[in-house]
Enzyme design. Sequence first.
Site: not given
Length: 200
Positions: A66-68
Amino acid sequence: MSVGQASKYIGKTVHTLQDWDRKRKFIAHRNPINNRRFYYKSELDKLLGKDDIAKPKRKIIAYARVSSAGQKDNLKDQMNYLRQFINARGIIADEYISDIGSGLNYKRPKWLKLIKEVDQNKVACIYVTYQDRFIRFGFDFFKQFCEWHDCKIIVLNNQDTSPDKELVNDLISIIHVFSCRLYGLRRYKNKIQNDPNLKE
């Protein structure tokens, strides 16, 4: 390998391989574009009974990203989906990798470590829920890179694990980078035009 190459490699006719595939005796893979049969050398070697005892066991990896940090629930969902899919097929993954970072970032430490292990022929297979979980752009290259090292990337095509918001954020990042470059080029052009020492 194509069916023709595979037939020569194992000393059987093309017709025999096609017949085995139809009878599910030795199943071929299918090219998603033209639906033609193809084979992996490692699977042909197993069919031939070549001695793999001396070779170190190569890992089966499940990779989720995931990005964050705020998307940890999505990361957990990816892992659960991967675990259920893999276990349902009687496969035991050697490692589950949970990664946090943009799909545009080619310097993610865990991802780089995985790529390095592929390059060292330590990985047999990588499972991902959706191809942009592995990398946002350039997936086809990395898939080919893995195949050069006899490693397969298995994409489960679960689009629900690929948040639309991530794509929007990545596109904004790309636009920002190019905007900065254009701004820099304009400043450089204006500097040349206004500096008599830089004019011919």
